[in-house]
Design a protein around this motif. Structure first.
Motif, short mmCIF file in Angstrom:
data_model
loop_
_atom_site.label_atom_id
_atom_site.label_comp_id
_atom_site.label_asym_id
_atom_site.label_seq_id
_atom_site.Cartn_x
_atom_site.Cartn_y
_atom_site.Cartn_z
N GLU A 1 0.83 -1.20 0.00
CA GLU A 1 0.00 0.00 0.00
C GLU A 1 0.87 1.25 0.00
O GLU A 1 1.85 1.34 0.74
CB GLU A 1 -0.91 0.02 1.22
N LEU A 2 0.49 2.22 -0.83
CA LEU A 2 1.18 3.52 -0.85
C LEU A 2 0.37 4.48 0.02
O LEU A 2 -0.83 4.66 -0.19
CB LEU A 2 1.29 4.06 -2.27
N VAL A 3 1.05 5.11 0.99
CA VAL A 3 0.36 5.96 1.96
C VAL A 3 1.08 7.30 2.06
O VAL A 3 2.31 7.36 2.11
CB VAL A 3 0.32 5.30 3.36
N PHE A 4 0.30 8.40 2.08
CA PHE A 4 0.83 9.72 2.36
C PHE A 4 0.50 10.07 3.80
O PHE A 4 -0.61 9.81 4.28
CB PHE A 4 0.24 10.77 1.42
N VAL A 5 1.46 10.66 4.50
CA VAL A 5 1.30 11.01 5.91
C VAL A 5 1.30 12.52 6.06
O VAL A 5 2.18 13.21 5.51
CB VAL A 5 2.42 10.39 6.77
N GLY A 6 0.31 13.05 6.79
CA GLY A 6 0.21 14.49 7.01
C GLY A 6 1.11 14.96 8.13
O GLY A 6 1.73 14.16 8.86
N GLY B 1 0.33 13.44 11.47
CA GLY B 1 0.19 12.00 11.53
C GLY B 1 -0.99 11.41 10.79
O GLY B 1 -1.20 10.19 10.80
N GLU B 2 -1.82 12.25 10.16
CA GLU B 2 -2.95 11.73 9.41
C GLU B 2 -2.44 10.88 8.24
O GLU B 2 -1.39 11.15 7.67
CB GLU B 2 -3.82 12.86 8.86
N GLU B 3 -3.20 9.85 7.86
CA GLU B 3 -2.79 8.97 6.79
C GLU B 3 -3.81 8.98 5.67
O GLU B 3 -5.02 8.97 5.90
CB GLU B 3 -2.59 7.54 7.31
N PHE B 4 -3.30 8.99 4.42
CA PHE B 4 -4.14 9.04 3.24
C PHE B 4 -3.63 7.99 2.26
O PHE B 4 -2.52 8.07 1.76
CB PHE B 4 -4.09 10.43 2.59
N THR B 5 -4.47 7.00 1.99
CA THR B 5 -4.04 5.94 1.09
C THR B 5 -4.08 6.40 -0.37
O THR B 5 -4.97 7.15 -0.77
CB THR B 5 -4.90 4.69 1.26
N ALA B 6 -3.12 5.90 -1.14
CA ALA B 6 -3.09 6.18 -2.57
C ALA B 6 -3.33 4.90 -3.37
O ALA B 6 -3.13 4.88 -4.59
CB ALA B 6 -1.75 6.79 -2.97
N GLY B 7 -3.76 3.85 -2.69
CA GLY B 7 -4.05 2.59 -3.38
C GLY B 7 -3.01 1.53 -3.12
O GLY B 7 -2.06 1.72 -2.34
N GLU B 8 -3.18 0.38 -3.79
CA GLU B 8 -2.32 -0.77 -3.57
C GLU B 8 -1.76 -1.31 -4.87
O GLU B 8 -2.34 -1.10 -5.94
CB GLU B 8 -3.10 -1.88 -2.86
N VAL B 9 -0.62 -2.02 -4.77
CA VAL B 9 -0.02 -2.70 -5.91
C VAL B 9 0.34 -4.11 -5.50
O VAL B 9 0.49 -4.41 -4.31
CB VAL B 9 1.24 -1.96 -6.43
N ALA C 1 -6.20 11.49 -1.79
CA ALA C 1 -7.06 12.67 -1.59
C ALA C 1 -6.49 13.55 -0.49
O ALA C 1 -7.12 13.78 0.55
CB ALA C 1 -8.48 12.23 -1.26
N VAL C 2 -5.27 14.03 -0.71
CA VAL C 2 -4.65 14.96 0.23
C VAL C 2 -3.85 15.96 -0.61
O VAL C 2 -3.14 15.58 -1.54
CB VAL C 2 -3.73 14.24 1.23
N LEU C 3 -3.97 17.23 -0.31
CA LEU C 3 -3.23 18.24 -1.05
C LEU C 3 -1.73 18.10 -0.77
O LEU C 3 -1.32 17.71 0.33
CB LEU C 3 -3.71 19.64 -0.66
N ARG C 4 -0.94 18.45 -1.76
CA ARG C 4 0.51 18.31 -1.61
C ARG C 4 1.01 19.10 -0.40
O ARG C 4 1.92 18.64 0.32
CB ARG C 4 1.21 18.80 -2.89
N GLY C 5 0.45 20.26 -0.15
CA GLY C 5 0.88 21.08 0.98
C GLY C 5 0.53 20.51 2.33
O GLY C 5 1.03 20.98 3.37
#
Length: 237
Positions: free
Chosen positions: A180-185, A188-196, A210-214
């Motif tokens: 799973e690819l995850v972006f962390v705010g 500490g918030e986590e936003f998934t970008a999907g799986e491979v 679904a998280v802004l780059r900033g």
């Protein structure tokens, strides 16, 4: 010679871009009422166009990755603004050329099987955005650290108004295993970008969160909830 299908294709493209005049809206509605096949076709095309706008299509592609950078840049160029040139009569004669002949509409029309024949030579000038991290549409190079032996991950990011997109290339993942690819705010918030899925061949994915780059400061490729196989600490925007 123009055919009714040519006119239908023009109206579909204009409807997807919200460019129909009042008279054209009436014409378009009548065509859909009188022909259920066309109504179903437009409904399907709306769904495809919506997915393309949101960029929510992800894939695992077992293919050669030597042209990864060229393909990424070509994709980014499609987001360039298109500007129509004025008509020779100053806009008082034939209706101006519409900006709806865009890569979005072209791609959607190809999926459904509609061909719109419009001469766009000299009309559109796509550009590749450039700038610091967080610049909308610009390709951001990031440094990925591999945390698991044998794994090699590279990635670039693109900031959008709807979230953050990652172009991911990975080698050495366990075949058939889910990652799973995850972006962390910043908090500490986590936003998934999907799986491979791991594969014997290099994996090339285009993934979206679904998280802004900033609002994100870290990207992680995870093997389960607790094991990070690769990560990138992202510059603050």
């Amino acid at each position: 010679m123009r055919t009714p299908d040519d006119r239908w294709a023009e109206l579909v493209a204009a409807a997807l871009a919200g460019e129909l005049s009042a008279a054209e809206t009436a014409e378009f509605d009548e065509l859909r009422r009188s022909d259920p096949r066309r109504a179903e076709e437009f409904a399907s095309l709306q769904g495809v166009a919506q997915r393309l706008r949101h960029g929510d299509v992800t894939w695992v592609a077992p293919r050669d990755t030597s042209d990864l950078e060229d393909r990424i840049l070509a994709s980014i160029e499609k987001e360039g603004a298109a500007v129509a040139t004025p008509s020779a009569d100053g806009g008082t004669g034939a209706r101006r050329r519409r900006a709806w002949v865009t890569p979005l509409v072209a791609a959607a029309c190809l999926v459904i099987g509609i061909v719109v024949g419009v001469n766009t030579a000299g009309v559109f000038t796509p550009t590749t955005p450039a700038g610091p991290p967080g610049t909308l549409g610009a390709l951001e190079q990031i440094q990925v650290s591999d945390d698991t032996a044998g794994v090699d991950v590279d990635a670039q990011l693109v900031a959008h108004t709807w979230g953050t997109e990652a172009y991911l290339e990975a080698r050495g993942l366990d075949v058939g295993r889910t990652y799973e690819l995850v972006f962390v705010g910043a908090h500490g918030e986590e936003f998934t970008a999907g799986e491979v899925l791991g594969s014997e061949v290099p994996i090339v994915c285009r993934m979206n969160a679904a998280v802004l780059r900033g609002d994100t400061v870290r990207m992680e490729l995870r093997d389960g909830p607790d094991v990070v196989v690769a990560h990138a600490d992202l510059p603050r925007v």
